[in-house]
Design a protein around this motif. Structure first.
Motif, mmCIF file in Angstrom:
data_model
loop_
_atom_site.group_PDB
_atom_site.id
_atom_site.type_symbol
_atom_site.label_atom_id
_atom_site.label_comp_id
_atom_site.label_asym_id
_atom_site.label_seq_id
_atom_site.Cartn_x
_atom_site.Cartn_y
_atom_site.Cartn_z
ATOM 1 N N ASN A 1 0.830 -1.213 0.000
ATOM 2 C CA ASN A 1 0.000 0.000 0.000
ATOM 3 C C ASN A 1 0.863 1.261 0.000
ATOM 4 O OD1 ASN A 1 -2.387 1.441 -0.014
ATOM 5 N ND2 ASN A 1 -2.526 1.513 2.213
ATOM 6 N N TRP A 2 1.854 1.308 -0.886
ATOM 7 C CA TRP A 2 2.804 2.422 -0.890
ATOM 8 C C TRP A 2 2.510 3.464 -1.977
ATOM 9 C CZ3 TRP A 2 4.904 2.792 -5.653
ATOM 10 C CH2 TRP A 2 4.952 1.633 -6.436
ATOM 11 N N GLY A 3 1.601 3.131 -2.884
ATOM 12 C CA GLY A 3 1.305 4.052 -3.983
ATOM 13 C C GLY A 3 -0.058 3.750 -4.558
ATOM 14 N N ASN A 4 -0.558 4.690 -5.348
ATOM 15 C CA ASN A 4 -1.909 4.575 -5.889
ATOM 16 C C ASN A 4 -1.909 4.870 -7.388
ATOM 17 O OD1 ASN A 4 -3.300 4.304 -3.161
ATOM 18 N ND2 ASN A 4 -2.255 6.262 -2.917
ATOM 19 N N GLY A 5 -1.173 4.021 -8.120
ATOM 20 C CA GLY A 5 -1.021 4.268 -9.549
ATOM 21 C C GLY A 5 -2.329 4.310 -10.315
ATOM 22 N N GLN A 6 -3.324 3.553 -9.840
ATOM 23 C CA GLN A 6 -4.615 3.529 -10.537
ATOM 24 C C GLN A 6 -5.303 4.885 -10.501
ATOM 25 O OE1 GLN A 6 -4.117 2.338 -7.532
ATOM 26 N NE2 GLN A 6 -5.820 2.884 -6.210
ATOM 27 N N ALA A 7 -4.871 5.742 -9.586
ATOM 28 C CA ALA A 7 -5.488 7.069 -9.449
ATOM 29 C C ALA A 7 -4.788 8.128 -10.296
ATOM 30 C CB ALA A 7 -5.466 7.500 -7.976
ATOM 31 N N THR A 8 -3.738 7.715 -11.023
ATOM 32 C CA THR A 8 -2.923 8.705 -11.730
ATOM 33 C C THR A 8 -3.109 8.711 -13.240
ATOM 34 O OG1 THR A 8 -1.003 7.251 -12.020
ATOM 35 C CG2 THR A 8 -1.140 8.477 -9.942
ATOM 36 N N PHE A 9 -3.836 7.738 -13.777
ATOM 37 C CA PHE A 9 -4.094 7.787 -15.220
ATOM 38 C C PHE A 9 -5.576 7.548 -15.476
ATOM 39 C CE2 PHE A 9 -3.776 3.336 -14.576
ATOM 40 C CZ PHE A 9 -4.227 2.640 -15.694
ATOM 41 N N GLY A 10 -6.085 8.232 -16.486
ATOM 42 C CA GLY A 10 -7.529 8.335 -16.636
ATOM 43 C C GLY A 10 -8.221 7.226 -17.395
ATOM 44 N N HIS A 11 -7.478 6.275 -17.957
ATOM 45 C CA HIS A 11 -8.096 5.297 -18.846
ATOM 46 C C HIS A 11 -9.260 4.533 -18.207
ATOM 47 C CE1 HIS A 11 -4.429 6.034 -21.117
ATOM 48 N NE2 HIS A 11 -4.985 5.446 -22.143
ATOM 49 N N LEU A 12 -9.034 4.032 -16.995
ATOM 50 C CA LEU A 12 -10.052 3.173 -16.396
ATOM 51 C C LEU A 12 -11.237 3.959 -15.848
ATOM 52 C CD1 LEU A 12 -7.951 0.383 -14.633
ATOM 53 C CD2 LEU A 12 -8.667 0.602 -17.012
ATOM 54 N N MET A 13 -11.118 5.302 -15.860
ATOM 55 C CA MET A 13 -12.257 6.145 -15.495
ATOM 56 C C MET A 13 -12.806 6.868 -16.721
ATOM 57 S SD MET A 13 -13.091 6.050 -12.219
ATOM 58 C CE MET A 13 -13.656 7.610 -11.543
ATOM 59 N N GLY A 14 -12.137 6.732 -17.856
ATOM 60 C CA GLY A 14 -12.515 7.513 -19.021
ATOM 61 C C GLY A 14 -12.952 6.682 -20.213
ATOM 62 N N GLY A 15 -13.470 5.479 -19.968
ATOM 63 C CA GLY A 15 -14.018 4.699 -21.067
ATOM 64 C C GLY A 15 -13.342 3.374 -21.327
ATOM 65 N N TYR A 16 -12.158 3.159 -20.733
ATOM 66 C CA TYR A 16 -11.454 1.897 -20.952
ATOM 67 C C TYR A 16 -11.701 0.896 -19.828
ATOM 68 C CZ TYR A 16 -8.889 3.251 -25.137
ATOM 69 O OH TYR A 16 -8.557 3.607 -26.418
ATOM 70 N N ASP A 17 -12.685 1.154 -18.973
ATOM 71 C CA ASP A 17 -13.021 0.203 -17.922
ATOM 72 C C ASP A 17 -13.487 -1.104 -18.562
ATOM 73 O OD1 ASP A 17 -14.962 2.406 -18.507
ATOM 74 O OD2 ASP A 17 -16.401 1.008 -17.610
ATOM 75 N N ALA A 18 -12.920 -2.202 -18.061
ATOM 76 C CA ALA A 18 -13.146 -3.538 -18.644
ATOM 77 C C ALA A 18 -12.863 -3.503 -20.144
ATOM 78 C CB ALA A 18 -14.573 -4.026 -18.370
ATOM 79 N N GLY A 19 -11.906 -2.673 -20.522
ATOM 80 C CA GLY A 19 -11.575 -2.531 -21.939
ATOM 81 C C GLY A 19 -10.115 -2.267 -22.202
ATOM 82 N N TYR A 20 -9.298 -2.199 -21.128
ATOM 83 C CA TYR A 20 -7.883 -1.893 -21.358
ATOM 84 C C TYR A 20 -7.194 -3.014 -22.143
ATOM 85 C CZ TYR A 20 -3.518 0.560 -20.801
ATOM 86 O OH TYR A 20 -2.376 1.262 -21.084
ATOM 87 N N TYR A 21 -7.728 -4.222 -22.038
ATOM 88 C CA TYR A 21 -7.185 -5.330 -22.828
ATOM 89 C C TYR A 21 -7.153 -4.974 -24.312
ATOM 90 C CZ TYR A 21 -11.822 -6.383 -24.641
ATOM 91 O OH TYR A 21 -13.023 -6.300 -25.298
ATOM 92 N N GLY A 22 -7.989 -4.023 -24.715
ATOM 93 C CA GLY A 22 -8.086 -3.643 -26.120
ATOM 94 C C GLY A 22 -6.783 -3.132 -26.695
ATOM 95 N N TYR A 23 -5.923 -2.537 -25.855
ATOM 96 C CA TYR A 23 -4.622 -2.083 -26.350
ATOM 97 C C TYR A 23 -3.791 -3.268 -26.840
ATOM 98 C CZ TYR A 23 -4.868 2.841 -25.024
ATOM 99 O OH TYR A 23 -5.206 4.168 -24.960
ATOM 100 N N LEU A 24 -3.941 -4.403 -26.171
ATOM 101 C CA LEU A 24 -3.203 -5.604 -26.577
ATOM 102 C C LEU A 24 -3.942 -6.378 -27.667
ATOM 103 C CD1 LEU A 24 -2.042 -6.697 -23.029
ATOM 104 C CD2 LEU A 24 -0.507 -6.146 -24.920
ATOM 105 N N SER A 25 -5.249 -6.542 -27.514
ATOM 106 C CA SER A 25 -5.982 -7.342 -28.508
ATOM 107 C C SER A 25 -6.047 -6.639 -29.850
ATOM 108 C CB SER A 25 -7.394 -7.669 -28.010
ATOM 109 O OG SER A 25 -8.185 -6.506 -27.930
ATOM 110 N N SER A 26 -6.118 -5.307 -29.847
ATOM 111 C CA SER A 26 -6.157 -4.606 -31.136
ATOM 112 C C SER A 26 -4.800 -4.677 -31.834
ATOM 113 C CB SER A 26 -6.612 -3.157 -30.960
ATOM 114 O OG SER A 26 -5.737 -2.436 -30.125
ATOM 115 N N GLN A 27 -3.739 -4.950 -31.065
ATOM 116 C CA GLN A 27 -2.435 -5.140 -31.701
ATOM 117 C C GLN A 27 -2.410 -6.414 -32.541
ATOM 118 O OE1 GLN A 27 0.783 -4.701 -28.746
ATOM 119 N NE2 GLN A 27 1.324 -2.887 -29.916
ATOM 120 N N VAL A 28 -3.224 -7.379 -32.169
ATOM 121 C CA VAL A 28 -3.350 -8.575 -33.001
ATOM 122 C C VAL A 28 -3.833 -8.159 -34.395
ATOM 123 C CG1 VAL A 28 -4.606 -10.747 -33.330
ATOM 124 C CG2 VAL A 28 -3.780 -10.110 -31.047
#
Length: 716
Positions: A628-655
């Motif tokens: 519990n030394w840092g809160n990286g999830q609070a520092t980038f907006g992807h998972l609050m800005g539309g990529y929730d349950a969708g970040y895998y898309g960065y990898l799957s779209s590379q296919v």
């Protein structure tokens, strides 16, 4: 350069003259217009008479018109230097979201849409898709929940989630943190970076903006400084921690109200993957393939760290830390591949690189870009004032045209906002300002799109110089911009990058390959010393005695290109494990066994622990601090800005992106015939048809993962 006759676009650019008051008033105004239009439809159309033309089409035309105003009203919060205007823009977005939620949960409208769908009129494919998406949208917004307390609760959750997302991103945009550090603490950090920092009483103020943060982590020889900077950056927006947790819990509650087992199942149903099992299997397979490679890469990097510390008479504790990686990854490039990223950046001044990129798009896609400057801005501005067509004096604007082979028509407007400033969006992204669509009178409305980036500013002695990864970032975001510009859809709903999230990155990811192609690197390059006599003198001053060193060639040398390309997949397992960490964390918090289980999750500890488990990079937990030394999830907006349950898309779209590149462009990246086919088959379609259909039409077959795994050096 475009022919002179093309220089007067048939459509004026948008203006950016809003005030805090006008933003709020304009938002209220168009919401009232939209509400009245919907009320009138409900009042005039009976269920037995409902049809696409009477119900959905008027609302689609209204949505088109809304987009011309709404996107810009919400855009100010990401780019304006005026705090009050940013605040008003945030308020406007909240009002728009609240109205959207209200509209999407109107049962009286849903009944008409349902009747129109059941009527089964023969429609063109895009209109049929719109009708089906509209119908499904009402169901996914709670209208399958019986009216009463549960539906009211769902609506309450939707509104709160909108608020949380807006506040979260605002906190990131407004973030002002940093550290006061001595010159000794910043030992090794390039002078170009230090010269741009605020300095007081012998100390430098290092912000967490990318142009300050990344060079410090890459070049700072002081491990304690890198540790301090890294951990501070992971804690720069701790006010977002409770917002993130609340959002995750509310998403899960909402999904269960709709009858889904969790939020991931709800979100992924509407994407290319369709099921959580497909995503979990893909990420799990990739994890097993990458794991051994990551361990091997760390073993090599630890050896390098050991030698480095011993050469400086410093003790090695047999650990490889999170704050070590950028530093030793860079050192490996320099020592094992004789690659100097600072030297490479000298060949990529920002403006000439942009010109080179636009030229690639001109040749490949049949486009022409004309920068609008000086009195030309006055000439095309609706107000006659050129300053009104940009939101900041650093912003560049281009009119974009088809070349003669494509018909010489107007395409739209492209804006570039490239440097950091207070209150500005902190990453790199493409923002649609106005969508393209077919208007009610049958004529085309042209799009406007903006790239918002944070590259280092020019100094008196040097232009802004791009590291190779920044060249790739710029090309990627320009790819989104081109997708936005060349899209040709009837409805704004499907325009440009309005595709499913696990496809949207594929077109831009494919274009990144041009940044690893020798001929294109050569064409993009232009050593800054050849830009002007002043820059030449500055370069000589930095290089040393002029009689012992020659001015570099204008274009990047072949041997430097060769060295660079050899590093393409250097420590690639660790790079992709980092992406996998985001994807697996995203799925973990959005795919719990039960709501009660999710309530027990310690999110920050899971984020940090999962990263350690996947990447084998040590953090402060080895000093007895726990996870519990840092809160990286609070520092980038992807998972609050539309990529929730969708970040895998960065990898799957590379296919998909790698398959497209290998199959069509790898042999000849500048094949204009294929470039135009790609433009018309993939980019123009936007989201107007199933994305898998688009891929199959372009590839001539179903997509395959072979090229993706080959690119990563993995066996399929």
């Amino acid at each position: 350069m475009a022919p002179l006759k093309l220089k007067t676009p048939p459509q004026a650019p948008p203006v950016f003259t809003a005030t805090p008051t006008s933003v709020v008033e304009d938002t209220k105004k168009f919401i009232d217009v939209s509400r009245k239009l919907t009320d009138d439809i409900v009042a005039k159309v009976k269920e037995q008479d409902a049809s696409f033309e009477k119900v959905v089409l008027p609302m689609a035309h209204d949505e088109n018109r809304q987009g011309l105003v709404a996107h810009i009203l919400g855009f100010y919060q990401s780019v304006s230097t005026d705090q009050e205007l940013r605040d008003a823009s945030t308020e406007a977005e909240k009002m728009m979201d609240d109205f959207s939620i209200e509209a999407s949960m109107r049962e009286d409208v849903y009944k008409l849409v349902d009747a129109a769908l059941r009527k089964g009129d023969k429609l063109d494919p895009e209109s049929q898709r719109l009708l089906e998406k509209e119908h499904k949208g009402y169901i996914r917004n709670g209208l399958n929940i019986p009216a009463g307390p549960k539906r009211d609760r769902f609506k309450e959750i939707k509104k709160r989630l909108s608020q949380l997302s807006i506040i979260f991103q605002k906190n990131l945009n407004e973030e002002k943190g940093g550290l006061w550090l001595t010159p000794e603490e910043l030992n090794g950090v390039p002078e170009d970076v230090l010269s741009g920092l605020k300095k007081e009483e012998g100390k430098y103020w290092l912000t967490f903006k990318y142009p300050d943060l990344f060079p410090t982590l890459k070049y700072g020889t002081n491990s304690a400084t890198r540790q301090k900077v890294f951990i501070s950056n992971e804690n720069k927006c701790n006010q977002n921690v409770p917002l993130f947790r609340e959002a995750v819990l509310l998403r899960d509650e909402a999904a269960r109200l709709l009858g889904y087992p969790n939020h991931a199942a709800f979100k992924i149903e509407d994407k290319m993957a369709k099921t959580t099992k497909t995503v979990d299997d893909f990420l799990g397979d990739l994890r097993s393939r990458l794991s051994d490679g990551g361990v091997a890469e760390i073993k090599t990097l630890k050896e390098m760290k050991k030698k480095d510390l011993e050469s400086r008479n410093e003790k090695f504790d047999d650990r490889y830390y999170l704050w070590d990686h950028r530093f030793y990854d860079r050192m490996m490039e320099e020592q094992d591949y004789s690659l100097d990223q600072q030297l490479i950046s000298e060949y990529f001044p920002l403006q000439t690189t942009i010109q080179g990129m636009l030229q690639i798009f001109e040749e490949l896609f049949g486009l022409v870009f004309v920068e609008i400057t000086g009195s030309d801005r006055d000439a095309i501005s609706p107000s006659g004032k050129g300053n009104d067509i940009v939101w900041h004096d650093e912003v560049q604007v281009f009119s974009v045209w088809d070349d003669e082979g494509e018909g010489s028509g107007f395409v739209g407007y492209l804006y570039l906002d490239l440097f950091p400033r207070q209150g500005k969006y902190g990453h790199a992204a493409n923002f649609n300002l106005q969508p393209g669509f077919i208007m009610e009178n049958g004529t085309r409305r042209y799009p406007a799109t903006a790239l918002v980036c944070n590259f280092s500013k020019p100094t008196p002695k040097k232009p802004s110089l791009l590291k190779h990864d920044e060249v790739t970032t710029l090309f990627h975001e320009l790819g989104h911009g081109i997708h936005d510009l060349v899209s040709r859809t009837t409805y704004s709903r499907f325009h440009g990058t309005n595709t499913v999230r696990d496809f949207v990155e594929a077109p831009s990811q494919m274009l990144e390959n041009w940044c690893w192609t020798p001929s294109q690197l050569k064409s993009l390059s232009h050593h800054y010393s050849s830009l002007s006599p002043e820059y030449l003198e500055a370069w000589k001053e930095q290089a040393g005695p002029t009689n012992s060193i020659q001015q570099p060639e204008e274009k990047i040398p072949d041997d430097l290109i060769s060295k660079l390309i050899k590093t393409k997949n250097l420590n690639g397992a660790l790079f992709n494990l980092r992406q996998l960490h985001f994807g697996l964390f995203d799925m973990f918090i959005h795919e719990p066994e039960s709501h009660e289980a999710l309530e027990q999750v310690k999110i920050s500890e899971k984020y940090n622990g999962l990263r350690k488990e996947l990447c084998h990079l040590d953090g402060p937990e080895v000093f007895g601090q726990g996870d519990n030394w840092g809160n990286g999830q609070a520092t980038f907006g992807h998972l609050m800005g539309g990529y929730d349950a969708g970040y895998y898309g960065y990898l799957s779209s590379q296919v998909y992106s790698t398959d497209m590149f290998y199959s069509v462009f790898k042999a000849n990246p500048m094949n204009a015939t294929e470039g135009r086919r790609y433009r018309h088959t993939v980019l123009e379609k936007g989201g107007s048809q199933e994305e898998m259909k688009t891929l199959v039409q372009f590839l001539g077959r179903e997509p395959r993962p072979d090229a993706f795994y080959e690119e990563l050096g993995l066996k399929n």
